[in-house]
Design a protein around this motif. Sequence first.
Motif, PDB file in Angstrom:
ATOM      1  N   ALA A 162      98.125  20.924  29.275  1.00  0.00           N
ATOM      2  CA  ALA A 162      99.579  20.643  29.053  1.00  0.00           C
ATOM      3  C   ALA A 162     100.099  20.446  30.471  1.00  0.00           C
ATOM      4  O   ALA A 162     101.162  19.532  30.585  1.00  0.00           O
ATOM      5  N   LEU A 163      99.654  20.942  31.581  1.00  0.00           N
ATOM      6  CA  LEU A 163     100.255  21.016  32.792  1.00  0.00           C
ATOM      7  C   LEU A 163     100.140  19.563  33.620  1.00  0.00           C
ATOM      8  O   LEU A 163     100.808  19.065  34.257  1.00  0.00           O
ATOM      9  N   HIS A 164      98.731  18.872  33.041  1.00  0.00           N
ATOM     10  CA  HIS A 164      98.611  17.557  33.409  1.00  0.00           C
ATOM     11  C   HIS A 164      99.716  16.593  32.827  1.00  0.00           C
ATOM     12  O   HIS A 164     100.245  15.626  33.482  1.00  0.00           O
ATOM     13  N   ALA A 165      99.872  16.925  31.633  1.00  0.00           N
ATOM     14  CA  ALA A 165     100.859  15.937  30.789  1.00  0.00           C
ATOM     15  C   ALA A 165     102.170  16.153  31.216  1.00  0.00           C
ATOM     16  O   ALA A 165     103.103  15.241  31.563  1.00  0.00           O
ATOM     17  N   GLY A 167     102.831  17.074  34.638  1.00  0.00           N
ATOM     18  CA  GLY A 167     102.914  16.278  35.679  1.00  0.00           C
ATOM     19  C   GLY A 167     103.083  14.731  35.685  1.00  0.00           C
ATOM     20  O   GLY A 167     103.974  14.045  36.112  1.00  0.00           O
ATOM     21  N   LYS A 168     102.479  14.198  34.374  1.00  0.00           N
ATOM     22  CA  LYS A 168     102.472  12.724  34.252  1.00  0.00           C
ATOM     23  C   LYS A 168     103.786  12.436  33.747  1.00  0.00           C
ATOM     24  O   LYS A 168     104.363  11.239  34.177  1.00  0.00           O
ATOM     25  N   ILE A 169     104.625  13.022  32.803  1.00  0.00           N
ATOM     26  CA  ILE A 169     105.628  12.960  32.430  1.00  0.00           C
ATOM     27  C   ILE A 169     106.890  13.106  33.810  1.00  0.00           C
ATOM     28  O   ILE A 169     107.928  12.112  33.683  1.00  0.00           O
ATOM     29  N   ALA A 170     106.380  14.043  34.362  1.00  0.00           N
ATOM     30  CA  ALA A 170     107.400  14.377  35.532  1.00  0.00           C
ATOM     31  C   ALA A 170     107.537  13.176  36.305  1.00  0.00           C
ATOM     32  O   ALA A 170     108.770  12.772  37.073  1.00  0.00           O
ATOM     33  N   MET A 171     106.327  12.538  36.681  1.00  0.00           N
ATOM     34  CA  MET A 171     106.271  11.502  37.792  1.00  0.00           C
ATOM     35  C   MET A 171     107.070  10.249  36.797  1.00  0.00           C
ATOM     36  O   MET A 171     107.703   9.397  37.617  1.00  0.00           O
ATOM     37  N   THR A 172     107.085   9.975  35.719  1.00  0.00           N
ATOM     38  CA  THR A 172     107.366   8.900  34.962  1.00  0.00           C
ATOM     39  C   THR A 172     108.790   8.943  34.584  1.00  0.00           C
ATOM     40  O   THR A 172     109.467   7.977  34.554  1.00  0.00           O
ATOM     41  N   LEU A 173     109.230  10.102  34.261  1.00  0.00           N
ATOM     42  CA  LEU A 173     110.542  10.152  33.688  1.00  0.00           C
ATOM     43  C   LEU A 173     111.303  11.046  34.538  1.00  0.00           C
ATOM     44  O   LEU A 173     112.563  10.747  34.879  1.00  0.00           O
ATOM     45  N   LEU A 174     110.921  12.470  35.120  1.00  0.00           N
ATOM     46  CA  LEU A 174     111.680  13.201  35.569  1.00  0.00           C
ATOM     47  C   LEU A 174     111.962  12.776  37.167  1.00  0.00           C
ATOM     48  O   LEU A 174     113.322  12.769  37.517  1.00  0.00           O
ATOM     49  N   LEU A 175     111.177  12.341  37.880  1.00  0.00           N
ATOM     50  CA  LEU A 175     111.483  11.670  39.221  1.00  0.00           C
ATOM     51  C   LEU A 175     112.364  10.676  38.971  1.00  0.00           C
ATOM     52  O   LEU A 175     113.306  10.629  39.923  1.00  0.00           O
ATOM     53  N   PRO A 176     112.486   9.394  38.335  1.00  0.00           N
ATOM     54  CA  PRO A 176     113.296   8.521  38.334  1.00  0.00           C
ATOM     55  C   PRO A 176     114.634   9.133  37.957  1.00  0.00           C
ATOM     56  O   PRO A 176     115.641   8.662  38.430  1.00  0.00           O
ATOM     57  N   PHE A 177     114.563  10.253  37.095  1.00  0.00           N
ATOM     58  CA  PHE A 177     115.966  10.789  36.438  1.00  0.00           C
ATOM     59  C   PHE A 177     116.875  11.392  37.593  1.00  0.00           C
ATOM     60  O   PHE A 177     118.013  11.295  38.021  1.00  0.00           O
ATOM     61  N   VAL A 178     115.988  11.996  38.495  1.00  0.00           N
ATOM     62  CA  VAL A 178     116.587  12.999  39.684  1.00  0.00           C
ATOM     63  C   VAL A 178     117.077  12.052  40.598  1.00  0.00           C
ATOM     64  O   VAL A 178     118.019  12.124  41.155  1.00  0.00           O
ATOM     65  N   VAL A 179     116.174  10.637  40.700  1.00  0.00           N
ATOM     66  CA  VAL A 179     116.648   9.941  41.953  1.00  0.00           C
ATOM     67  C   VAL A 179     117.792   9.373  41.537  1.00  0.00           C
ATOM     68  O   VAL A 179     118.829   9.137  42.505  1.00  0.00           O
ATOM     69  N   GLY A 180     117.928   8.774  40.435  1.00  0.00           N
ATOM     70  CA  GLY A 180     118.981   8.294  39.859  1.00  0.00           C
ATOM     71  C   GLY A 180     120.323   9.130  40.053  1.00  0.00           C
ATOM     72  O   GLY A 180     121.464   8.551  40.321  1.00  0.00           O
ATOM     73  N   HIS A 181     120.020  10.334  39.815  1.00  0.00           N
ATOM     74  CA  HIS A 181     121.262  11.205  39.701  1.00  0.00           C
ATOM     75  C   HIS A 181     121.682  11.458  40.994  1.00  0.00           C
ATOM     76  O   HIS A 181     122.763  11.607  41.505  1.00  0.00           O
ATOM     77  N   PRO A 280     109.346   6.957  24.921  1.00  0.00           N
ATOM     78  CA  PRO A 280     108.733   7.179  26.085  1.00  0.00           C
ATOM     79  C   PRO A 280     107.703   8.253  26.467  1.00  0.00           C
ATOM     80  O   PRO A 280     106.369   7.944  26.920  1.00  0.00           O
ATOM     81  N   MET A 281     107.995   9.521  25.788  1.00  0.00           N
ATOM     82  CA  MET A 281     107.126  10.538  25.843  1.00  0.00           C
ATOM     83  C   MET A 281     105.939  10.235  25.348  1.00  0.00           C
ATOM     84  O   MET A 281     104.820  10.530  25.834  1.00  0.00           O
ATOM     85  N   ALA A 282     105.819   9.624  23.874  1.00  0.00           N
ATOM     86  CA  ALA A 282     104.955   9.425  23.141  1.00  0.00           C
ATOM     87  C   ALA A 282     104.199   8.334  23.828  1.00  0.00           C
ATOM     88  O   ALA A 282     102.742   8.540  23.583  1.00  0.00           O
ATOM     89  N   ASN A 283     104.510   7.572  24.492  1.00  0.00           N
ATOM     90  CA  ASN A 283     103.822   6.697  25.181  1.00  0.00           C
ATOM     91  C   ASN A 283     102.800   7.177  26.229  1.00  0.00           C
ATOM     92  O   ASN A 283     101.806   6.907  26.528  1.00  0.00           O
ATOM     93  N   VAL A 284     103.507   8.059  26.899  1.00  0.00           N
ATOM     94  CA  VAL A 284     102.811   9.115  27.744  1.00  0.00           C
ATOM     95  C   VAL A 284     101.640   9.758  27.276  1.00  0.00           C
ATOM     96  O   VAL A 284     100.614  10.096  27.928  1.00  0.00           O
ATOM     97  N   LEU A 285     101.991  10.590  26.344  1.00  0.00           N
ATOM     98  CA  LEU A 285     101.117  11.636  25.761  1.00  0.00           C
ATOM     99  C   LEU A 285     100.168  11.469  24.757  1.00  0.00           C
ATOM    100  O   LEU A 285      99.121  11.893  24.640  1.00  0.00           O
ATOM    101  N   PHE A 286     100.197  10.206  24.065  1.00  0.00           N
ATOM    102  CA  PHE A 286      99.401   9.799  22.941  1.00  0.00           C
ATOM    103  C   PHE A 286      98.544   8.513  23.302  1.00  0.00           C
ATOM    104  O   PHE A 286      99.246   7.501  23.998  1.00  0.00           O
TER     105      PHE A 286
END
Length: 334
Positions: A162-165, A167-181, A280-286
């Motif tokens: 789960a931690l790997h997932a 991390g992957k979502i954080a890089m793909t979704l959270l990081l751009p979200f934070v940078v945008g904010h 987008p999450m499904a695209n990363v997780l599955f």
Amino acid sequence: MSRPRFIPDNFTLALIVTVIIASFLPASGKIAEYVELATTAIVSLLFFLHGAKLSRQAILAGIGHWRLHLCIFIATFVMFPVLGLALRPLLSPLVTTEMYIGVIFLCTLPATVQSAIAFTSMARGNVPAAVCSASASTLLGILVTPILVSLLLNKNAEGGDALHAVGKIAMTLLLPFVVGHLLRPLIGGFLQHRASVIKLVDQGSILFVVYAAFSAAVISGLWKQTPIPSLIGLTVLCCILLAVVLVVTTWSARRLGFNKEDEITLVFCGSKKSMVSGIPMANVLFPAASVGAIVLPLMLFHQIQLMVCAALAQRYAQRPQSTEESTEETAIGA
């Protein structure tokens, strides 16, 4: 003239057309590789824009109502998954295995932002609290959803933990979200003055990701493995799930003594599931080949929740105006 409440909106119709195009003209071979790379970039852009549009003032205005927020988060990340598991013996025979995985995935997702706030506003609910709760739900979902998927399905789609997932979502979704904010003070005004263009990019991004997901699924035999009775069963399942959540959130709000405005916020924020975050999450997780079938319940639930909540919001809006609302309107007018 407003659209009849049970007619799909333009975006839903565009989604249907996208699925049809992917079914007859799926991306394959070298083109599919380029589509996959483009999908990753587009998803990151989507969350960058969501971060840039997020109003810090609105969040601060609604952040103090912790009991309401806690109830919404429990409904979103606890009640939904529990219902998904509890209904399995009764409902899993109605759908295919991958569809049921999609239902469980649906149950782990965060709430929507736009529609939850829009319906709360339409029904004259607590809008600042809805903005705060829906935005926080999106952020929490980036961390919580992959963990819940791992726990409920006893696996991670990519074969890691789960931690790997996360991390992957954080890089793909959270990081751009934070940078945008963080860049909101610089680009917020620019985006606000081009809201219609941003909305087009927003919806276009989802359509592209849906095309990519269904292309891979169609090539893997999605429609050959999806009988019509299973689609009917999935519709029944989504209706039952939404009905139970709406009843429980309404009952809970009244049992806990929330006023009508807070009840509306709990009902609309606690019953929504985000397609913008989910696909987008499904695209990363599955795996790519199974994403189409897995997001099918989400797309169906999305349309059902829009139609039902539009009717419910209109019913709430017809109630007599409270003394507090009249006072607020007088103060604004002054």
